[in-house]
Design a protein around this motif. Sequence first.
Motif, PDB file in Angstrom:
ATOM      1  N   CYS A 128      38.612  40.216  31.516  1.00  0.00           N
ATOM      2  CA  CYS A 128      39.339  39.726  32.805  1.00  0.00           C
ATOM      3  C   CYS A 128      38.447  38.258  33.261  1.00  0.00           C
ATOM      4  O   CYS A 128      37.610  38.366  33.442  1.00  0.00           O
ATOM      5  N   VAL A 129      39.398  37.412  33.498  1.00  0.00           N
ATOM      6  CA  VAL A 129      39.022  36.190  34.010  1.00  0.00           C
ATOM      7  C   VAL A 129      38.389  36.271  35.179  1.00  0.00           C
ATOM      8  O   VAL A 129      37.382  35.564  35.609  1.00  0.00           O
ATOM      9  N   GLY A 130      38.850  37.232  36.061  1.00  0.00           N
ATOM     10  CA  GLY A 130      38.516  37.091  37.445  1.00  0.00           C
ATOM     11  C   GLY A 130      37.172  38.077  37.766  1.00  0.00           C
ATOM     12  O   GLY A 130      36.059  37.550  38.250  1.00  0.00           O
ATOM     13  N   CYS A 131      36.963  39.230  37.047  1.00  0.00           N
ATOM     14  CA  CYS A 131      35.758  39.999  37.233  1.00  0.00           C
ATOM     15  C   CYS A 131      35.142  40.212  36.222  1.00  0.00           C
ATOM     16  O   CYS A 131      33.903  40.930  36.351  1.00  0.00           O
ATOM     17  N   GLY A 132      35.619  39.798  35.041  1.00  0.00           N
ATOM     18  CA  GLY A 132      34.668  39.967  33.656  1.00  0.00           C
ATOM     19  C   GLY A 132      34.632  41.646  33.200  1.00  0.00           C
ATOM     20  O   GLY A 132      34.246  41.567  31.949  1.00  0.00           O
ATOM     21  N   GLN A 133      35.550  42.174  33.647  1.00  0.00           N
ATOM     22  CA  GLN A 133      35.586  43.723  33.026  1.00  0.00           C
ATOM     23  C   GLN A 133      36.417  43.849  32.000  1.00  0.00           C
ATOM     24  O   GLN A 133      37.569  42.933  31.547  1.00  0.00           O
ATOM     25  N   GLU A 134      36.263  44.638  31.139  1.00  0.00           N
ATOM     26  CA  GLU A 134      37.076  44.898  30.109  1.00  0.00           C
ATOM     27  C   GLU A 134      38.515  45.232  30.345  1.00  0.00           C
ATOM     28  O   GLU A 134      38.731  45.959  31.328  1.00  0.00           O
ATOM     29  N   LEU A 135      39.506  44.656  29.629  1.00  0.00           N
ATOM     30  CA  LEU A 135      40.864  44.884  30.186  1.00  0.00           C
ATOM     31  C   LEU A 135      41.256  46.168  29.712  1.00  0.00           C
ATOM     32  O   LEU A 135      41.278  46.408  28.625  1.00  0.00           O
ATOM     33  N   ALA A 136      42.018  46.937  30.520  1.00  0.00           N
ATOM     34  CA  ALA A 136      42.745  48.066  30.263  1.00  0.00           C
ATOM     35  C   ALA A 136      44.111  48.178  30.981  1.00  0.00           C
ATOM     36  O   ALA A 136      44.227  47.397  31.996  1.00  0.00           O
ATOM     37  N   GLY A 137      44.940  48.765  30.629  1.00  0.00           N
ATOM     38  CA  GLY A 137      46.336  48.979  31.286  1.00  0.00           C
ATOM     39  C   GLY A 137      47.198  47.568  31.494  1.00  0.00           C
ATOM     40  O   GLY A 137      47.093  46.649  30.429  1.00  0.00           O
ATOM     41  N   GLU A 138      47.659  47.489  32.306  1.00  0.00           N
ATOM     42  CA  GLU A 138      48.575  46.402  32.863  1.00  0.00           C
ATOM     43  C   GLU A 138      47.743  45.045  32.712  1.00  0.00           C
ATOM     44  O   GLU A 138      46.863  45.301  33.786  1.00  0.00           O
ATOM     45  N   VAL A 139      47.966  43.969  32.289  1.00  0.00           N
ATOM     46  CA  VAL A 139      47.243  42.763  32.551  1.00  0.00           C
ATOM     47  C   VAL A 139      48.346  41.659  32.745  1.00  0.00           C
ATOM     48  O   VAL A 139      49.416  41.753  32.095  1.00  0.00           O
ATOM     49  N   VAL A 140      47.922  40.567  33.006  1.00  0.00           N
ATOM     50  CA  VAL A 140      48.790  39.310  33.155  1.00  0.00           C
ATOM     51  C   VAL A 140      48.157  38.345  32.615  1.00  0.00           C
ATOM     52  O   VAL A 140      46.824  38.021  32.771  1.00  0.00           O
ATOM     53  N   TYR A 141      48.822  37.354  32.127  1.00  0.00           N
ATOM     54  CA  TYR A 141      48.252  35.905  31.839  1.00  0.00           C
ATOM     55  C   TYR A 141      48.396  35.026  33.067  1.00  0.00           C
ATOM     56  O   TYR A 141      49.566  34.807  33.381  1.00  0.00           O
ATOM     57  N   SER A 142      47.474  34.459  33.519  1.00  0.00           N
ATOM     58  CA  SER A 142      47.511  33.280  34.346  1.00  0.00           C
ATOM     59  C   SER A 142      47.012  32.263  33.946  1.00  0.00           C
ATOM     60  O   SER A 142      45.822  31.909  33.551  1.00  0.00           O
TER      61      SER A 142
END
Length: 112
Positions: free
Chosen positions: A68-82
Amino acid sequence: MQRFGYASYVAELTARTTEPGQPYPALFELLEATVSAIETSDDPQKFAMAYALRLLAALGVAPVTQQCVGCGQELAGEVVYSPISGGLVCRECQIEGQVALLISPAARGLLR
Protein backbone atom coordinates in the motif's frame (compact mmCIF):
# COMPACT_ATOMS: atom_id res chain seq x y z
CA MET A 1 -4.60 -4.73 -38.72
CA GLN A 2 -5.09 -5.04 -34.95
CA ARG A 3 -1.56 -6.36 -34.48
CA PHE A 4 -0.18 -3.44 -36.47
CA GLY A 5 -2.07 -1.03 -34.21
CA TYR A 6 -0.64 -2.54 -31.03
CA ALA A 7 2.87 -2.67 -32.48
CA SER A 8 2.52 1.00 -33.44
CA TYR A 9 1.28 1.78 -29.92
CA VAL A 10 4.36 0.29 -28.22
CA ALA A 11 6.68 1.99 -30.71
CA GLU A 12 4.98 5.34 -30.10
CA LEU A 13 5.15 4.91 -26.32
CA THR A 14 8.85 4.26 -26.62
CA ALA A 15 9.43 7.24 -28.91
CA ARG A 16 7.54 9.62 -26.63
CA THR A 17 9.22 8.54 -23.39
CA THR A 18 12.86 8.26 -24.41
CA GLU A 19 15.43 10.77 -25.60
CA PRO A 20 16.23 10.65 -29.32
CA GLY A 21 19.73 9.34 -30.01
CA GLN A 22 20.20 7.91 -26.52
CA PRO A 23 20.90 4.18 -26.33
CA TYR A 24 18.52 2.05 -24.27
CA PRO A 25 19.73 -1.51 -25.02
CA ALA A 26 17.52 -3.30 -22.47
CA LEU A 27 14.49 -1.31 -23.57
CA PHE A 28 15.22 -2.06 -27.23
CA GLU A 29 15.39 -5.79 -26.45
CA LEU A 30 12.07 -5.56 -24.60
CA LEU A 31 10.50 -3.64 -27.50
CA GLU A 32 11.80 -6.16 -30.01
CA ALA A 33 10.47 -9.11 -27.97
CA THR A 34 7.11 -7.40 -27.49
CA VAL A 35 6.64 -6.65 -31.19
CA SER A 36 7.56 -10.23 -31.98
CA ALA A 37 5.01 -11.50 -29.44
CA ILE A 38 2.35 -9.14 -30.81
CA GLU A 39 2.98 -10.51 -34.32
CA THR A 40 2.17 -14.07 -33.30
CA SER A 41 -0.23 -13.72 -30.37
CA ASP A 42 -3.95 -14.32 -30.30
CA ASP A 43 -4.12 -11.59 -27.64
CA PRO A 44 -1.80 -8.77 -28.79
CA GLN A 45 -3.38 -6.31 -26.35
CA LYS A 46 -2.01 -8.29 -23.41
CA PHE A 47 1.54 -7.89 -24.67
CA ALA A 48 1.08 -4.20 -25.45
CA MET A 49 -0.25 -3.46 -21.95
CA ALA A 50 2.51 -5.51 -20.32
CA TYR A 51 5.06 -3.55 -22.34
CA ALA A 52 3.60 -0.25 -21.15
CA LEU A 53 4.03 -1.31 -17.51
CA ARG A 54 7.56 -2.58 -18.11
CA LEU A 55 8.43 0.64 -19.92
CA LEU A 56 7.28 2.65 -16.90
CA ALA A 57 9.41 0.44 -14.65
CA ALA A 58 12.45 0.86 -16.91
CA LEU A 59 11.99 4.64 -16.76
CA GLY A 60 11.67 4.55 -12.96
CA VAL A 61 8.05 5.75 -12.82
CA ALA A 62 6.08 2.53 -12.46
CA PRO A 63 3.18 2.54 -10.02
CA VAL A 64 3.79 0.87 -6.65
CA THR A 65 2.07 -2.52 -6.73
CA GLN A 66 3.73 -4.58 -3.99
CA GLN A 67 2.44 -2.74 -0.91
CA CYS A 68 0.00 0.00 0.00
CA VAL A 69 1.32 3.43 -0.97
CA GLY A 70 -0.45 4.91 2.06
CA CYS A 71 0.54 2.68 4.97
CA GLY A 72 3.21 0.43 3.47
CA GLN A 73 1.45 -2.77 4.50
CA GLU A 74 1.18 -5.84 2.29
CA LEU A 75 -1.92 -5.66 0.11
CA ALA A 76 -4.78 -8.06 0.76
CA GLY A 77 -8.43 -8.07 -0.20
CA GLU A 78 -9.86 -5.19 -2.20
CA VAL A 79 -7.41 -2.54 -3.29
CA VAL A 80 -7.65 0.48 -5.54
CA TYR A 81 -5.25 2.14 -7.95
CA SER A 82 -4.78 5.80 -7.10
CA PRO A 83 -3.02 7.77 -9.83
CA ILE A 84 -2.51 10.72 -7.48
CA SER A 85 -0.84 8.47 -4.89
CA GLY A 86 1.26 6.68 -7.49
CA GLY A 87 0.11 3.13 -6.98
CA LEU A 88 -2.15 0.74 -5.16
CA VAL A 89 -3.74 1.61 -1.83
CA CYS A 90 -5.71 -0.50 0.62
CA ARG A 91 -9.33 0.42 1.29
CA GLU A 92 -8.36 1.91 4.67
CA CYS A 93 -5.95 4.37 3.05
CA GLN A 94 -8.20 5.34 0.15
CA ILE A 95 -8.97 9.04 0.34
CA GLU A 96 -12.66 9.87 -0.01
CA GLY A 97 -13.40 11.73 -3.24
CA GLN A 98 -10.01 10.94 -4.81
CA VAL A 99 -10.08 9.29 -8.23
CA ALA A 100 -9.37 5.59 -7.79
CA LEU A 101 -9.94 2.41 -9.77
CA LEU A 102 -10.92 -0.83 -8.03
CA ILE A 103 -8.36 -3.53 -8.83
CA SER A 104 -9.39 -7.18 -8.74
CA PRO A 105 -7.06 -9.79 -7.22
CA ALA A 106 -6.54 -11.23 -10.72
CA ALA A 107 -5.52 -7.82 -12.11
CA ARG A 108 -3.22 -7.28 -9.14
CA GLY A 109 -1.54 -10.58 -9.94
CA LEU A 110 -0.94 -9.43 -13.51
CA LEU A 111 0.56 -6.16 -12.31
CA ARG A 112 3.15 -8.08 -10.31
